[in-house]
Design a protein around this motif. Structure first.
Motif, PDB file in Angstrom:
ATOM      1  N   ARG A  42       0.793  -1.222   0.000  1.00 48.50           N
ATOM      2  CA  ARG A  42       0.000   0.000   0.000  1.00 48.50           C
ATOM      3  C   ARG A  42       0.829   1.277   0.000  1.00 48.50           C
ATOM      4  O   ARG A  42       0.330   2.338  -0.373  1.00 48.50           O
ATOM      5  CB  ARG A  42      -0.930   0.008   1.228  1.00 48.50           C
ATOM      6  N   SER A  43       2.083   1.182   0.446  1.00 42.84           N
ATOM      7  CA  SER A  43       2.902   2.386   0.508  1.00 42.84           C
ATOM      8  C   SER A  43       4.376   2.021   0.434  1.00 42.84           C
ATOM      9  O   SER A  43       4.850   1.192   1.209  1.00 42.84           O
ATOM     10  CB  SER A  43       2.624   3.163   1.802  1.00 42.84           C
ATOM     11  N   SER A  44       5.097   2.640  -0.489  1.00 45.09           N
ATOM     12  CA  SER A  44       6.542   2.444  -0.609  1.00 45.09           C
ATOM     13  C   SER A  44       7.060   3.385  -1.676  1.00 45.09           C
ATOM     14  O   SER A  44       6.286   3.993  -2.437  1.00 45.09           O
ATOM     15  CB  SER A  44       6.884   1.002  -0.989  1.00 45.09           C
ATOM     16  N   ALA A  45       8.374   3.482  -1.772  1.00 42.26           N
ATOM     17  CA  ALA A  45       8.978   4.324  -2.799  1.00 42.26           C
ATOM     18  C   ALA A  45       8.713   3.792  -4.199  1.00 42.26           C
ATOM     19  O   ALA A  45       8.823   4.540  -5.179  1.00 42.26           O
ATOM     20  CB  ALA A  45      10.481   4.431  -2.549  1.00 42.26           C
ATOM     21  N   THR A  46       8.357   2.519  -4.317  1.00 44.82           N
ATOM     22  CA  THR A  46       8.111   1.935  -5.643  1.00 44.82           C
ATOM     23  C   THR A  46       6.706   2.229  -6.162  1.00 44.82           C
ATOM     24  O   THR A  46       6.470   2.114  -7.373  1.00 44.82           O
ATOM     25  CB  THR A  46       8.325   0.411  -5.622  1.00 44.82           C
ATOM     26  N   VAL A  47       5.770   2.593  -5.299  1.00 50.35           N
ATOM     27  CA  VAL A  47       4.395   2.849  -5.755  1.00 50.35           C
ATOM     28  C   VAL A  47       3.997   4.321  -5.644  1.00 50.35           C
ATOM     29  O   VAL A  47       2.950   4.708  -6.159  1.00 50.35           O
ATOM     30  CB  VAL A  47       3.376   1.980  -4.984  1.00 50.35           C
ATOM     31  N   LEU A  48       4.822   5.131  -4.980  1.00 54.52           N
ATOM     32  CA  LEU A  48       4.504   6.545  -4.806  1.00 54.52           C
ATOM     33  C   LEU A  48       5.580   7.405  -5.446  1.00 54.52           C
ATOM     34  O   LEU A  48       6.761   7.056  -5.453  1.00 54.52           O
ATOM     35  CB  LEU A  48       4.398   6.894  -3.314  1.00 54.52           C
ATOM     36  N   THR A  49       5.156   8.559  -5.960  1.00 53.52           N
ATOM     37  CA  THR A  49       6.073   9.532  -6.532  1.00 53.52           C
ATOM     38  C   THR A  49       6.162  10.734  -5.607  1.00 53.52           C
ATOM     39  O   THR A  49       5.143  11.314  -5.216  1.00 53.52           O
ATOM     40  CB  THR A  49       5.597   9.995  -7.924  1.00 53.52           C
ATOM     41  N   THR A  50       7.363  11.095  -5.242  1.00 52.21           N
ATOM     42  CA  THR A  50       7.551  12.247  -4.355  1.00 52.21           C
ATOM     43  C   THR A  50       7.779  13.510  -5.194  1.00 52.21           C
ATOM     44  O   THR A  50       8.238  13.426  -6.330  1.00 52.21           O
ATOM     45  CB  THR A  50       8.763  12.015  -3.440  1.00 52.21           C
TER      46      THR A  50
END
Length: 492
Positions: A39-47
């Motif tokens: 549900r949350s990680s650097a691989t699924v979210l763009t900062t």
């Protein structure tokens, strides 16, 4: 050409395989587990993330109404926020609005969180295992009590430290559970003491009683109650203090280890439904081994069920195994709907933003079978010996892999027909067995994949001694049919 050590009889092993296989026909097997949702990680979210950041070593957590709160190593006790408005099972981030910086003193050094506990009256307790002692006074360390609105899950405050005269901060509290007696039970990073804070909801100088200790007095990671029994995840055991709420427990009620198949392995989290299901997390030996796992224990039947060792995002991408951190508490908690929340960190808590949040739905958990009285797979015992060269014979070749600690291997394949020699490399993984065999021996699914992505060999292996693993049918791979299914340490 290497040969098998003389003490390994191929005929004997073949007989053993047949005996074990036929025994399995009438035995109860374990589940292959379920896939967790990333549900949350650097691989699924763009900062950058509006109003949020990536997780960092998520530890304790509570879910109040529909709002999840997590103890994040970088931003403190913080609400979890959706990053996709109106999307079912949205990707999540750690909120930066309304979070409680830990510790709440003026120091700019963040505290390392442990478990968090919520009471239906709104009282929320947060353990702070490691706090900057140079700039933070003792009255601003230990266990923090704050308040969340039971109806909305929003922060209501105020926040204050409890049992400030009991010296809890020095032992670095990290485990916490509310007992059915209303008291708060605490465990520590520095030792195996188990203590009880009387009337935690009122005042700041509560009476603190000693209950007992973890097995062998080793450090705790997490607590959970089922009835009056306190279940403990510690650095080397899964254990229980029966009737821990008894007033007669004044120091001598020590935990009894439960034979879960992971003796000596770090247990990083535990949670329960309060009735008859206890979930516990076991850390793997490395970030790449795939041996970090979650299991369920059913107290009424003493049965164990394998739950999960990782998963992928909602699109089926970014598949990965869990990477629990051995040195601290890792997030593992059930919400009121029966969904399991999981936290880990791919950097072993070494980098900001390397944490991850996972969930497993109540529906998926309910579909798991009742389990087996045999405990876990004890992958650690196998991982401890998978170093250096080993050997396995096939009908037309001999396969000699050399195991490296980083999850890679180099190998030679010698043709028994032509004598030709081929050198290859790739990755090896040891994961929970797809079908657990009804034996207490350590076992797991060992897979060799070459640098081109070709699976050379994959099978469920049973450890029969320190230098021998026996494969169960069916096996698969491109190397052909094994002569005996024996993988053994190669002779020098």
């Amino acid at each position: 050409m290497k040969i098998f050590p003389g003490k390994v009889s191929l005929g004997y092993v073949a007989t053993l395989i047949l005996a074990l296989t036929f025994t399995h026909v009438s035995a109860k097997s374990q589940t292959a587990g379920v896939r967790a949702d990333l549900r949350s990680s650097a691989t699924v979210l763009t900062t950058p993330i509006p109003g949020g950041v990536l997780p960092t070593a998520p530890a304790g957590g509570v879910v109040v109404a529909d709002q999840t709160w997590v103890c994040d190593a970088a931003v403190g006790f913080a609400p979890v926020v959706d990053t996709q408005v109106g999307v079912v099972d949205s990707f999540l981030a750690i909120g930066t609005q309304g979070n409680i910086k830990l510790p709440i003193s003026s120091t700019t050094v963040p505290a390392t969180c442990g478990q968090a506990v919520f009471h239906s009256d709104g009282s929320t307790y947060i353990t702070q295992a490691v706090v900057d002692t140079k700039n933070t006074p003792s009255t601003a360390r230990g266990v923090l009590r704050t308040f969340l609105d039971p109806g909305t899950g929003t922060f209501a405050g105020p926040s204050s430290y409890i049992a400030t005269t009991a010296g809890l901060d020095g032992d670095q509290p990290t485990a916490a559970a509310l007992g059915p007696d209303g008291n708060l039970y605490i465990g520590f990073l520095k030792n195996g003491n188990v203590k009880r804070i009387i009337n935690p909801e009122s005042g700041t100088t509560q009476v603190v009683e000693s209950i007992g200790s973890t097995p062998h007095g080793h450090a705790a990671r997490a607590f959970a109650f089922v009835g009056n029994d306190l279940y403990i995840a510690s650095v080397d055991a899964f254990s229980v203090i029966h009737n821990a709420t008894s007033t007669s427990c004044t120091g001598g009620c020590s935990a009894v280890a439960i034979s879960d198949g992971f003796s000596g392995s770090v247990h990083t989290g535990v949670t329960s439904d309060g009735v008859n299901a206890v979930y516990f997390a076991v850390v793997g030996s490395s970030q790449t081994s795939g041996s970090s796992q979650i299991w369920r224990y059913t107290p009424s039947t003493s049965a164990f069920t394998f739950v999960s060792q990782g998963g992928a995002d909602k699109n089926g991408a970014n598949a990965s195994n869990f990477s629990f951190t051995a040195s601290k508490t890792n997030l593992l908690t059930l919400d009121a709907g029966g969904n399991l929340w999981i936290g880990d960190d791919t950097s072993n808590s070494g980098a900001t933003g390397a944490g991850r949040l996972w969930t497993i739905s109540a529906t998926a958990l309910a579909a798991l079978p009742g389990g087996s009285i045999n405990g876990g797979t004890d992958l650690q015992a196998i991982l401890n010996v998978l170093r250096g060269p080993w050997l396995m014979a096939f009908t037309q070749s001999e396969f000699e892999p050399t195991f490296n600690a980083d999850g890679t291997f180099t190998a030679t394949i010698t043709s028994t027909v032509s004598g030709g020699l081929t050198t290859i490399s790739g990755k090896w993984t040891l994961t929970a067995p797809k079908v657990r065999q009804p034996f207490t021996n350590p076992q797991g699914q060992l897979t060799f994949t070459d640098s081109n992505g070709v699976v050379l060999f994959s099978a469920n292996f049973l450890q029969t001694n320190a230098d021998t693993l026996v494969a169960f049918q069916p096996w698969s791979g491109s190397l052909g049919t094994p002569i005996s299914g024996v993988l053994t340490k190669a002779t020098p």
